[in-house]
Enzyme design. Sequence first.
Site, PDB file in Angstrom:
ATOM      1  CB  THR A 126      92.837 -10.735  15.895  1.00 40.47           C
ATOM      2  OG1 THR A 126      93.406 -10.467  14.606  1.00 40.47           O
ATOM      3  CG2 THR A 126      92.112  -9.498  16.401  1.00 40.47           C
TER       4      THR A 126
ATOM      5  CD  GLU B 216      90.101  -7.822  27.668  1.00 42.19           C
ATOM      6  OE1 GLU B 216      89.696  -7.729  28.855  1.00 42.19           O
ATOM      7  OE2 GLU B 216      89.505  -8.457  26.788  1.00 42.19           O
TER       8      GLU B 216
ATOM      9  CG  HIS C 196      95.666  -7.667  14.311  1.00 48.17           C
ATOM     10  ND1 HIS C 196      95.570  -8.966  14.738  1.00 48.17           N
ATOM     11  CD2 HIS C 196      96.994  -7.417  14.164  1.00 48.17           C
ATOM     12  CE1 HIS C 196      96.780  -9.482  14.848  1.00 48.17           C
ATOM     13  NE2 HIS C 196      97.655  -8.562  14.495  1.00 48.17           N
TER      14      HIS C 196
END
Length: 129
Positions: free
Chosen positions: A33, A41, A67
């Site tokens: 994750t 990002e 996730h």
Amino acid sequence: MLETGIKGEQKVEVVYENTATAVGSGVLEVFATPCMIALMEKTACDSVLPYLEEGNGTVGTEVNVKHLSATPIGMTVRCESELVEVDGRRLVFKVAAFDDAGLIGEGMHERFIVNNEKFQSKTNRKGEK
């Protein structure tokens, strides 16, 4: 000039080094994750970089993602971002990640435009106290 609709895409192969086992976020050899979030990002950050004034960059300030599905070693993860809101220096992105079987993660990510030199200098001063 930054306007909504700017899109980005990045891909990464799942290898041992980006599994939950390797990064310490779990005990299974699946795409971690934290690595999915980092990919989201990076995708958002890189998508707007060509539109920023020289010397400026962006910093991540908020991540709200789920996730949804595990991805094994050997698969490729593809991330997409779309700039959906521009509010002064505040940028909001819709992000999603996919593996060969479909959607594995999605959510929203916020970044702020900063002057790189000023931001780094201010941050470095925190360590001088």
